[in-house]
Write an enzyme that holds these catalytic residues in place. Structure first.
Site, PDB file in Angstrom:
ATOM      1  N   ALA A  66       0.861  -1.172   0.000  1.00  0.00           N
ATOM      2  CA  ALA A  66       0.000   0.000   0.000  1.00  0.00           C
ATOM      3  C   ALA A  66       0.903   1.229   0.000  1.00  0.00           C
ATOM      4  CB  ALA A  66      -0.887  -0.007   1.233  1.00  0.00           C
ATOM      5  N   GLY A 111       0.597  -5.030   0.800  1.00  0.00           N
ATOM      6  CA  GLY A 111      -0.548  -5.142  -0.096  1.00  0.00           C
ATOM      7  C   GLY A 111      -0.216  -5.867  -1.402  1.00  0.00           C
ATOM      8  N   GLU A 114      -0.429  -9.433  -0.557  1.00  0.00           N
ATOM      9  CA  GLU A 114      -1.858  -9.726  -0.362  1.00  0.00           C
ATOM     10  C   GLU A 114      -2.585  -9.800  -1.706  1.00  0.00           C
ATOM     11  OE1 GLU A 114      -1.993  -6.425   2.406  1.00  0.00           O
ATOM     12  OE2 GLU A 114      -2.770  -7.736   3.980  1.00  0.00           O
ATOM     13  N   GLU A 134       4.392  -4.942   7.349  1.00  0.00           N
ATOM     14  CA  GLU A 134       3.591  -3.889   8.001  1.00  0.00           C
ATOM     15  C   GLU A 134       4.063  -3.569   9.408  1.00  0.00           C
ATOM     16  OE1 GLU A 134       2.373  -6.335   6.204  1.00  0.00           O
ATOM     17  OE2 GLU A 134       0.796  -5.587   4.873  1.00  0.00           O
TER      18      GLU A 134
HETATM   19  N1  COA Z   1       4.585   3.267  -0.661  1.00  0.00           N
HETATM   20  C1  COA Z   1       4.994   4.433  -1.199  1.00  0.00           C
HETATM   21  N2  COA Z   1       6.152   4.588  -1.847  1.00  0.00           N
HETATM   22  C2  COA Z   1       6.949   3.512  -1.957  1.00  0.00           C
HETATM   23  C3  COA Z   1       6.578   2.257  -1.422  1.00  0.00           C
HETATM   24  C4  COA Z   1       5.347   2.161  -0.753  1.00  0.00           C
HETATM   25  N3  COA Z   1       4.888   1.005  -0.233  1.00  0.00           N
HETATM   26  N4  COA Z   1       7.577   1.379  -1.695  1.00  0.00           N
HETATM   27  C5  COA Z   1       8.522   2.070  -2.374  1.00  0.00           C
HETATM   28  N5  COA Z   1       8.138   3.349  -2.527  1.00  0.00           N
HETATM   29  C6  COA Z   1       8.858   4.424  -3.205  1.00  0.00           C
HETATM   30  C7  COA Z   1      10.030   4.946  -2.393  1.00  0.00           C
HETATM   31  O1  COA Z   1       9.586   5.879  -1.448  1.00  0.00           O
HETATM   32  C8  COA Z   1      10.870   5.556  -3.480  1.00  0.00           C
HETATM   33  O2  COA Z   1      10.288   6.777  -3.866  1.00  0.00           O
HETATM   34  P1  COA Z   1      11.251   8.092  -4.127  1.00  0.00           P
HETATM   35  O3  COA Z   1      12.157   7.666  -5.238  1.00  0.00           O
HETATM   36  O4  COA Z   1      10.278   9.150  -4.512  1.00  0.00           O
HETATM   37  O5  COA Z   1      11.975   8.303  -2.837  1.00  0.00           O
HETATM   38  C9  COA Z   1      10.674   4.599  -4.646  1.00  0.00           C
HETATM   39  O6  COA Z   1       9.463   3.916  -4.398  1.00  0.00           O
HETATM   40  C10 COA Z   1      11.778   3.579  -4.778  1.00  0.00           C
HETATM   41  O7  COA Z   1      11.920   2.892  -3.552  1.00  0.00           O
HETATM   42  P2  COA Z   1      13.299   2.775  -2.753  1.00  0.00           P
HETATM   43  O8  COA Z   1      12.974   2.567  -1.315  1.00  0.00           O
HETATM   44  O9  COA Z   1      14.189   3.903  -3.093  1.00  0.00           O
HETATM   45  O10 COA Z   1      13.863   1.424  -3.395  1.00  0.00           O
HETATM   46  P3  COA Z   1      14.875   0.396  -2.730  1.00  0.00           P
HETATM   47  O11 COA Z   1      15.264  -0.538  -3.801  1.00  0.00           O
HETATM   48  O12 COA Z   1      15.935   1.096  -1.946  1.00  0.00           O
HETATM   49  O13 COA Z   1      13.977  -0.406  -1.645  1.00  0.00           O
HETATM   50  C11 COA Z   1      12.034  -1.610  -0.890  1.00  0.00           C
HETATM   51  C12 COA Z   1      12.941  -1.230  -2.088  1.00  0.00           C
HETATM   52  C13 COA Z   1      10.830  -2.361  -1.460  1.00  0.00           C
HETATM   53  C14 COA Z   1      12.797  -2.524   0.086  1.00  0.00           C
HETATM   54  C15 COA Z   1      11.607  -0.330  -0.145  1.00  0.00           C
HETATM   55  O14 COA Z   1      11.070   0.581  -1.113  1.00  0.00           O
HETATM   56  C16 COA Z   1      10.518  -0.561   0.874  1.00  0.00           C
HETATM   57  O15 COA Z   1      10.805  -1.057   1.955  1.00  0.00           O
HETATM   58  N6  COA Z   1       9.265  -0.184   0.555  1.00  0.00           N
HETATM   59  C17 COA Z   1       8.167  -0.286   1.471  1.00  0.00           C
HETATM   60  C18 COA Z   1       7.667  -1.696   1.571  1.00  0.00           C
HETATM   61  C19 COA Z   1       6.543  -1.794   2.579  1.00  0.00           C
HETATM   62  O16 COA Z   1       6.686  -1.544   3.764  1.00  0.00           O
HETATM   63  N7  COA Z   1       5.355  -2.203   2.089  1.00  0.00           N
HETATM   64  C20 COA Z   1       4.204  -2.414   2.916  1.00  0.00           C
HETATM   65  C21 COA Z   1       3.384  -1.198   2.998  1.00  0.00           C
HETATM   66  S1  COA Z   1       1.948  -1.535   3.999  1.00  0.00           S
END
Ligand code: COA
Length: 252
Positions: A66, A111, A114, A134
């Site tokens: 999400a 999400g 999911e 989460e």
């Molecule tokens: N919601 C909003 N934005 C997200 C996102 C999410 N769930 N997951 C990634 N993004 C965005 C990042 O903020 C970043 O945006 P920016 O370039 O404007 O800063 C972009 O996507 C790229 O992500 P980044 O974190 O730079 O990539 P990475 O390769 O370093 O890391 C992940 C990848 C997936 C490990 C990391 O993005 C992450 O932990 N995301 C969240 C996952 C999460 O908690 N999901 C559950 C949500 S309920």
């Protein structure tokens, strides 16, 4: 509805649906969820669509969860409403009556995991990563993760993933990234060559059966078995076997 965050293409009976926010790793904001709901409705109701393949845009991510920006602004009541809306969209996909394959091309987190679990089959590329992170955000899964994950992988592993927030590598079927969509399509074409009424009722038995006691589930299965015995598809399928030829199902 014209889509801003999805690519939607129908090719020879298969709807290819791609979540298309690669700069945000295809995170599910409210607009994506609303468009996914519309796409699920189209899959369910358009006769020209026999099955769907769902994937994410770009090489890195299926869906990274999400949209955390949206979550950061929510209070308890709109938070609950968001979870219920998301659950309804995923449920719409799960009960659309046609097979849906998740082609998982990278991160399937929160999400995204999911969403993949609400699909009927998951095929992972070698770089797929699954997780319910989460708890790292101080929340718990809200789009069905606490319910579908234990049903799919058992309570022990589900709790391990949900409580630790750790990512795991691809588990189900793993294919090279470059072959992911072709493999998904090959699997879908195989399913679409089966008896369509049997496929539909088998999906329904699995979906409903997980909510039932064993005896209730067995009764549902027997009812489906009897119903299918009244179809032309069963006559055709059994006749084709006995005549040593390929079956030509009509879906009636
Ligand atoms: N919601 C909003 N934005 C997200 C996102 C999410 N769930 N997951 C990634 N993004 C965005 C990042 O903020 C970043 O945006 P920016 O370039 O404007 O800063 C972009 O996507 C790229 O992500 P980044 O974190 O730079 O990539 P990475 O390769 O370093 O890391 C992940 C990848 C997936 C490990 C990391 O993005 C992450 O932990 N995301 C969240 C996952 C999460 O908690 N999901 C559950 C949500 S309920």
């Amino acid at each position: 509805m014209s889509y801003q965050t999805l690519l939607f293409e129908i090719r020879d009976g298969i709807a290819f649906v791609t979540v298309n926010r690669p700069d945000k790793l295809n995170a599910l904001n409210d607009q994506v969820m609303s468009e996914l709901g519309d796409a699920a409705e189209r899959i369910a109701t358009e006769a020209g669509i026999k099955g769907a393949i769902l994937t994410g845009s770009g090489p890195k991510s299926f869906v990274a969860g999400a949209d955390i920006g949206d979550l950061s602004r929510q209070g308890p009541f709109d938070g609950k409403a968001r979870a219920q809306r998301g659950q309804a969209v995923l449920r719409q996909l799960e009960t659309c009556g046609k097979p849906v394959i998740a082609a998982i091309n990278g991160f399937a987190l929160g999400g995204g995991c999911e969403l993949a679990m609400a699909c009927h089959i998951r095929i992972a590329s070698e770089n797929a990563k699954f997780g319910q992170p989460e708890v790292k955000l101080g929340i718990a899964p809200g789009y069905g993760g606490t319910q579908r994950l234990p049903r799919l992988v058992g309570k022990g592993i589900a709790l391990q993933l949900i409580l630790t927030g750790e990512m795991i590598d691809a588990q189900d079927k793993v294919v090279p990234a470059a072959d992911l969509l072709a493999e998904s399509e090959k699997m879908m074409r195989g399913i679409l060559a089966m008896g369509p009424l049997a496929v539909r009722l088998a999906m329904e038995a699995v979906d409903q059966g997980t909510e039932m006691t064993l005896d209730e589930g067995l009764l549902l299965e027997a009812n489906h078995f009897g119903l299918l015995a009244a179809t032309d598809d069963m006559k055709e399928g059994t006749a084709a076997f006995l005549e040593k030829r390929a079956a030509r199902f009509q879906g009636r």
